[in-house]
Design a protein around this motif. Structure first.
Motif, PDB file in Angstrom:
ATOM      1  N   LEU A 173       0.834  -1.195   0.000  1.00 33.53           N
ATOM      2  CA  LEU A 173       0.000   0.000   0.000  1.00 33.53           C
ATOM      3  C   LEU A 173       0.871   1.247   0.000  1.00 33.53           C
ATOM      4  O   LEU A 173       1.878   1.305   0.714  1.00 33.53           O
ATOM      5  N   ASN A 174       0.501   2.229  -0.803  1.00 39.02           N
ATOM      6  CA  ASN A 174       1.202   3.506  -0.735  1.00 39.02           C
ATOM      7  C   ASN A 174       0.654   4.291   0.453  1.00 39.02           C
ATOM      8  O   ASN A 174      -0.359   3.910   1.056  1.00 39.02           O
ATOM      9  N   PRO A 175       1.310   5.401   0.832  1.00 39.93           N
ATOM     10  CA  PRO A 175       0.868   6.138   2.033  1.00 39.93           C
ATOM     11  C   PRO A 175      -0.597   6.569   1.988  1.00 39.93           C
ATOM     12  O   PRO A 175      -1.304   6.488   2.998  1.00 39.93           O
ATOM     13  N   ARG A 176      -1.074   7.026   0.821  1.00 38.31           N
ATOM     14  CA  ARG A 176      -2.460   7.477   0.729  1.00 38.31           C
ATOM     15  C   ARG A 176      -3.428   6.325   0.953  1.00 38.31           C
ATOM     16  O   ARG A 176      -4.420   6.462   1.682  1.00 38.31           O
ATOM     17  N   GLN A 177      -3.128   5.173   0.346  1.00 39.37           N
ATOM     18  CA  GLN A 177      -3.992   4.009   0.519  1.00 39.37           C
ATOM     19  C   GLN A 177      -3.987   3.538   1.966  1.00 39.37           C
ATOM     20  O   GLN A 177      -5.032   3.156   2.514  1.00 39.37           O
ATOM     21  N   ALA A 178      -2.807   3.573   2.603  1.00 37.30           N
ATOM     22  CA  ALA A 178      -2.701   3.131   3.994  1.00 37.30           C
ATOM     23  C   ALA A 178      -3.519   4.035   4.916  1.00 37.30           C
ATOM     24  O   ALA A 178      -4.207   3.559   5.822  1.00 37.30           O
ATOM     25  N   VAL A 179      -3.458   5.336   4.673  1.00 36.66           N
ATOM     26  CA  VAL A 179      -4.202   6.288   5.515  1.00 36.66           C
ATOM     27  C   VAL A 179      -5.709   6.085   5.359  1.00 36.66           C
ATOM     28  O   VAL A 179      -6.452   6.036   6.344  1.00 36.66           O
ATOM     29  N   THR A 180      -6.177   5.969   4.117  1.00 34.04           N
ATOM     30  CA  THR A 180      -7.617   5.799   3.901  1.00 34.04           C
ATOM     31  C   THR A 180      -8.105   4.471   4.477  1.00 34.04           C
ATOM     32  O   THR A 180      -9.215   4.403   5.022  1.00 34.04           O
ATOM     33  N   LEU A 181      -7.288   3.418   4.367  1.00 34.83           N
ATOM     34  CA  LEU A 181      -7.668   2.125   4.947  1.00 34.83           C
ATOM     35  C   LEU A 181      -7.767   2.220   6.462  1.00 34.83           C
ATOM     36  O   LEU A 181      -8.715   1.699   7.069  1.00 34.83           O
ATOM     37  N   CYS A 182      -6.824   2.914   7.081  1.00 39.45           N
ATOM     38  CA  CYS A 182      -6.857   3.077   8.541  1.00 39.45           C
ATOM     39  C   CYS A 182      -8.092   3.866   8.967  1.00 39.45           C
ATOM     40  O   CYS A 182      -8.737   3.531   9.978  1.00 39.45           O
ATOM     41  N   ILE A 183      -8.424   4.898   8.214  1.00 40.00           N
ATOM     42  CA  ILE A 183      -9.608   5.705   8.547  1.00 40.00           C
ATOM     43  C   ILE A 183     -10.871   4.855   8.463  1.00 40.00           C
ATOM     44  O   ILE A 183     -11.723   4.871   9.360  1.00 40.00           O
ATOM     45  N   ALA A 184     -10.995   4.082   7.362  1.00 39.70           N
ATOM     46  CA  ALA A 184     -12.187   3.255   7.171  1.00 39.70           C
ATOM     47  C   ALA A 184     -12.309   2.208   8.266  1.00 39.70           C
ATOM     48  O   ALA A 184     -13.398   2.006   8.837  1.00 39.70           O
ATOM     49  N   LEU A 185     -11.208   1.543   8.586  1.00 37.77           N
ATOM     50  CA  LEU A 185     -11.240   0.501   9.618  1.00 37.77           C
ATOM     51  C   LEU A 185     -11.512   1.089  10.992  1.00 37.77           C
ATOM     52  O   LEU A 185     -12.204   0.478  11.826  1.00 37.77           O
ATOM     53  N   SER A 186     -10.993   2.280  11.250  1.00 36.05           N
ATOM     54  CA  SER A 186     -11.236   2.929  12.544  1.00 36.05           C
ATOM     55  C   SER A 186     -12.710   3.268  12.709  1.00 36.05           C
ATOM     56  O   SER A 186     -13.294   3.070  13.786  1.00 36.05           O
ATOM     57  N   ILE A 187     -13.318   3.781  11.641  1.00 33.29           N
ATOM     58  CA  ILE A 187     -14.753   4.099  11.695  1.00 33.29           C
ATOM     59  C   ILE A 187     -15.568   2.843  11.937  1.00 33.29           C
ATOM     60  O   ILE A 187     -16.490   2.825  12.760  1.00 33.29           O
ATOM     61  N   CYS A 188     -15.209   1.770  11.207  1.00 35.62           N
ATOM     62  CA  CYS A 188     -15.941   0.505  11.376  1.00 35.62           C
ATOM     63  C   CYS A 188     -15.786  -0.038  12.796  1.00 35.62           C
ATOM     64  O   CYS A 188     -16.746  -0.556  13.386  1.00 35.62           O
ATOM     65  N   ALA A 189     -14.575   0.077  13.355  1.00 39.14           N
ATOM     66  CA  ALA A 189     -14.338  -0.413  14.713  1.00 39.14           C
ATOM     67  C   ALA A 189     -15.185   0.354  15.728  1.00 39.14           C
ATOM     68  O   ALA A 189     -15.756  -0.226  16.662  1.00 39.14           O
TER      69      ALA A 189
END
Length: 470
Positions: A3-19
């Motif tokens: 994952l590039n930095p942008r993809q990693a950040v968006t994935l973390c945001i999405a997973l955090s919201i879901c959590a």
């Protein structure tokens, strides 16, 4: 896959919201369906923003997840494909294929631009011709493809005046994008907006009403943008020289005839297109839905005796991926509204604002949204359900707010990848075209002008046409 930095950040945001949504103690006023909807919505939005995965694939996955979890029924998911707005778009593409095959569009454009005697006249006559194409060709990418041969012919005629060619290269996608608001079929985002409004408020915007509200804005913004393009890409010396473009010169660089007597196919196509547009505009008189009119026109356009294109060839031009995307995002909009997720999401916002200030925020966010979400349809899918819910809470007419958001989202000129027409005209082999720097210079001028014009229409013009602010 790395994952590039942008993809990693968006994935973390999405997973955090879901959590956060999974924990039962969090957000006590949120129902189970609303939690699932917000989780799917967050994942889809982050995937649209931060991954190279096809937008349609993401939308279909989100629609499937909402159906599998019981938030929406399978009838809701599949029923969106049978919506009359989807049929309207399919038939409009068949009509557009007939127009393209007949060569009528090239002849009409050549006739207009051949009357130019100055650079400014050429700019505004080209703008007028591009605005008119919004009635004949659905979606901005289809109009860009149809207009490209006309641009190439003009570029070859003006080959010795490089700055004018660059100006025209930027003018074509700019006007195509801003004039799309003229008609309901101008962009897939418009159909998504109409669907969301129908599901959330029970109000249906027809072809005629959209035309009445959108055409003045399209004309004004297109010609204002034409001046902005002219002033930011040419010098005074470039604009001073006379322009003389003849039909014979254009014919030398065009594969289809732009001079001489009309072919029978061109005459039939012009009469058919005029009849369809007149019937669309007079819907309040005859009460025939626009989709039915479009279907009649498509059947005639593809008929063996009167048509100019075979049906199977015309259907190949229909962007089925866009239609599936629209259907899936319509289902997502239904889920946001019915589950109460949209209402909850905007419930914590300070909505005790004057209507003009609320609309200013909506227009500003929608104008800037293309920097995050490159797909125009995706922007409407994300923004419009939230704007409608917020408008209800703020005491603002949701129709006015949704239209303002959709119109403002039509501005997407900042980067070459911001919209398909911008990308198409940025890479024309053998022709000088604009650079990213040209786009940034234009955007710095056009973005605030475009936003101000949308806000002006929403506050002053649209109330006179039956869409009050409150």
């Amino acid at each position: 896959m790395t994952l590039n930095p942008r993809q990693a950040v968006t994935l973390c945001i999405a997973l955090s919201i879901c959590a956060l949504l999974v924990v039962p103690g969090n957000f006590p006023g949120l129902s189970g369906d609303a939690r699932l909807t917000l989780g799917v919505f967050a994942l889809a939005t982050c995937a649209w923003i931060g991954t190279p995965i096809d937008d349609t694939y993401i939308a279909l996955g989100a629609g499937l997840a909402l159906t599998a979890t019981g938030v929406i029924s399978s009838d809701t998911l599949f029923g969106t494909l049978g919506d009359e707005t989807v049929w309207l778009l399919i038939c409009a593409f068949v009509l557009a294929a007939a127009v393209a095959r007949s060569g009528l569009s090239g002849r009409a454009a050549a006739f207009l631009v051949s009357g130019a005697r100055s650079v400014r006249q050429l700019t505004h006559l080209t703008t007028a011709a591009l605005v008119v194409t919004a009635f004949a060709v659905p979606a901005t990418s289809g109009r860009a493809a149809l207009a490209l041969p006309v641009f190439l012919a003009l570029a070859k005629v003006l080959a010795d005046r490089k700055r004018l060619v660059v100006m025209l290269a930027l003018l074509f996608p700019t006007v195509i994008l801003l004039s799309a608001v003229a008609t309901l079929i101008g962009a897939g985002a418009h159909l998504i907006t109409v669907s969301v409004l129908w599901e959330a408020t029970g109000e249906r915007i027809g072809f005629t009403q959209w035309l009445l509200l959108g055409l003045p804005l399209a004309v004004a913004s297109s010609h204002l943008a034409a001046e902005a393009v002219l002033l930011t890409t040419t010098r005074r010396a470039d604009r001073k020289g006379p322009v003389r473009i003849t039909l014979d010169q254009l014919q030398e660089h065009s594969e289809q005839p732009v001079t001489g007597a009309w072919e029978p196919a061109e005459t039939r196509c012009a009469l058919l297109l005029a009849t369809v547009v007149v019937l669309w505009c007079s819907e309040p008189l005859h009460q025939v839905p626009p989709a039915v009119v479009a279907l009649i026109g498509a059947v005639v356009a593809a008929s063996p005796a009167l048509g100019t294109v075979r049906l199977k060839d015309a259907l190949k031009t229909v962007p089925w991926s866009l239609l599936l995307f629209m259907a899936a995002t319509m289902a997502m909009g239904v889920a946001l509204a019915d589950s109460g997720a949209a209402k909850w999401l905007v419930g914590g916002l300070p909505l005790d604002l004057p209507p003009w200030l609320f609309l200013t925020v909506v227009v500003t966010v929608s104008t800037a949204a293309h920097l995050v979400l490159q797909s125009r349809s995706a922007r409407s899918s994300v923004l419009v359900p939230l704007v409608v819910a917020a408008a209800v809470g703020a005491g603002v007419n949701p129709v006015a707010a949704a239209l303002a958001s959709t119109a403002a989202a039509g501005f997407c000129h900042t980067l070459p990848a911001s919209a398909k027409p911008v990308t198409l005209f940025a890479e024309v082999p053998g022709v000088p075209t604009y650079t990213p720097r040209d786009l940034l210079r234009l955007s710095a001028v056009l973005a605030p002008l475009s936003a101000a014009l949308v806000l002006l229409c929403a506050v002053t013009l649209w109330p006179l046409l039956g869409v009050p602010v409150r």
